[in-house]
Design an enzyme around this catalytic site. Structure first.
Site, PDB file in Angstrom:
ATOM      1  N   LYS A   6       0.841  -1.200   0.000  1.00  0.00           N
ATOM      2  CA  LYS A   6       0.000   0.000   0.000  1.00  0.00           C
ATOM      3  C   LYS A   6       0.874   1.247   0.000  1.00  0.00           C
ATOM      4  O   LYS A   6       1.920   1.289   0.626  1.00  0.00           O
ATOM      5  CB  LYS A   6      -0.901   0.009   1.244  1.00  0.00           C
ATOM      6  CG  LYS A   6      -1.840   1.193   1.294  1.00  0.00           C
ATOM      7  CD  LYS A   6      -2.743   1.142   2.515  1.00  0.00           C
ATOM      8  CE  LYS A   6      -3.651   2.373   2.547  1.00  0.00           C
ATOM      9  NZ  LYS A   6      -4.464   2.400   3.750  1.00  0.00           N
ATOM     10  N   HIS A  30      -2.472   7.640   1.388  1.00  0.00           N
ATOM     11  CA  HIS A  30      -2.750   7.626   2.829  1.00  0.00           C
ATOM     12  C   HIS A  30      -3.609   8.822   3.246  1.00  0.00           C
ATOM     13  O   HIS A  30      -3.380   9.442   4.281  1.00  0.00           O
ATOM     14  CB  HIS A  30      -1.456   7.565   3.633  1.00  0.00           C
ATOM     15  CG  HIS A  30      -0.588   6.417   3.266  1.00  0.00           C
ATOM     16  ND1 HIS A  30      -0.932   5.107   3.538  1.00  0.00           N
ATOM     17  CD2 HIS A  30       0.588   6.363   2.594  1.00  0.00           C
ATOM     18  CE1 HIS A  30       0.003   4.303   3.072  1.00  0.00           C
ATOM     19  NE2 HIS A  30       0.930   5.036   2.495  1.00  0.00           N
ATOM     20  N   ARG A  33      -2.483  12.671   4.115  1.00  0.00           N
ATOM     21  CA  ARG A  33      -2.153  13.199   5.438  1.00  0.00           C
ATOM     22  C   ARG A  33      -0.652  13.362   5.632  1.00  0.00           C
ATOM     23  O   ARG A  33      -0.214  14.115   6.487  1.00  0.00           O
ATOM     24  CB  ARG A  33      -2.726  12.285   6.526  1.00  0.00           C
ATOM     25  CG  ARG A  33      -4.234  12.297   6.611  1.00  0.00           C
ATOM     26  CD  ARG A  33      -4.740  11.434   7.756  1.00  0.00           C
ATOM     27  NE  ARG A  33      -4.317  10.051   7.662  1.00  0.00           N
ATOM     28  CZ  ARG A  33      -4.923   9.098   6.959  1.00  0.00           C
ATOM     29  NH1 ARG A  33      -6.001   9.384   6.270  1.00  0.00           N
ATOM     30  NH2 ARG A  33      -4.471   7.866   6.948  1.00  0.00           N
ATOM     31  N   ASP A  61      -7.232   3.039  -3.359  1.00  0.00           N
ATOM     32  CA  ASP A  61      -7.638   3.371  -2.000  1.00  0.00           C
ATOM     33  C   ASP A  61      -7.596   4.882  -1.850  1.00  0.00           C
ATOM     34  O   ASP A  61      -6.535   5.481  -1.924  1.00  0.00           O
ATOM     35  CB  ASP A  61      -6.686   2.730  -0.987  1.00  0.00           C
ATOM     36  CG  ASP A  61      -7.031   3.093   0.444  1.00  0.00           C
ATOM     37  OD1 ASP A  61      -8.221   3.071   0.781  1.00  0.00           O
ATOM     38  OD2 ASP A  61      -6.108   3.388   1.222  1.00  0.00           O
ATOM     39  N   GLY A  63     -10.195   8.679  -2.091  1.00  0.00           N
ATOM     40  CA  GLY A  63     -10.839   9.593  -3.021  1.00  0.00           C
ATOM     41  C   GLY A  63     -12.180   9.134  -3.553  1.00  0.00           C
ATOM     42  O   GLY A  63     -12.798   9.833  -4.351  1.00  0.00           O
ATOM     43  N   GLY A  84     -12.967   4.287   2.314  1.00  0.00           N
ATOM     44  CA  GLY A  84     -12.642   4.602   3.694  1.00  0.00           C
ATOM     45  C   GLY A  84     -13.550   5.629   4.325  1.00  0.00           C
ATOM     46  O   GLY A  84     -14.457   5.304   5.083  1.00  0.00           O
TER      47      GLY A  84
END
Length: 145
Positions: A6, A30, A33, A61, A63, A84
């Protein structure tokens, strides 16, 4: 044990991960951040997919807020999508019912996008269904008056 790597957002990192034996790639910044100027995952996805050359699955992963985002990711070659923030926010707001609601909303939007694009199966979603900011301008026929 299969390992997914990832945080991959470049072709070079994709090749290194595959050489190291990764079973799959997760394109992720991520949540941006770590660096506030990191590219959006959707913008990095196609480069990573091309570098993987079908040797391992590539997942997106980050957006994803609408069903159209899922469609775009699949059109750019993603094998799947991780969701997420919408899930976390809906869980905090309405618990399990909120999660069910947001997932149903995403599914409904995705299915509508497929229908409006003329796709009846996932395998029918192709790169030709979308135009991105980084695409070369396409010649359009002059309108007939």
């Amino acid at each position: 044990m299969p390992i997914l790597v990832k945080g991959v957002i470049t072709a070079e990192d994709t090749r290194l991960a595959i050489q190291a034996g990764a079973a799959g790639i997760i394109v992720s910044n991520h949540g941006a951040r770590q660096l506030d100027y990191v590219p959006a995952t959707i913008m990095a996805l196609e480069e990573v997919v091309k570098a993987a050359q079908g040797r391992v699955p590539v997942f997106l992963d980050g957006g994803v807020r609408r069903g159209t985002d899922v469609f775009k990711a699949l059109a750019l070659g993603a094998s799947g999508i991780f969701i997420g923030r919408p899930v976390v926010f809906s869980l905090a707001a309405e618990g399990e019912a909120g999660v069910r609601k947001v997932l149903q909303m995403l599914r409904d939007e995705f299915e509508l996008t497929m229908a409006l694009s003329g796709c009846t199966k996932l395998s029918e979603i192709t790169r030709d269904h979308i135009v991105t900011e980084w695409d070369a301008p396409r010649a359009r026929p002059a309108p007939r008056l």
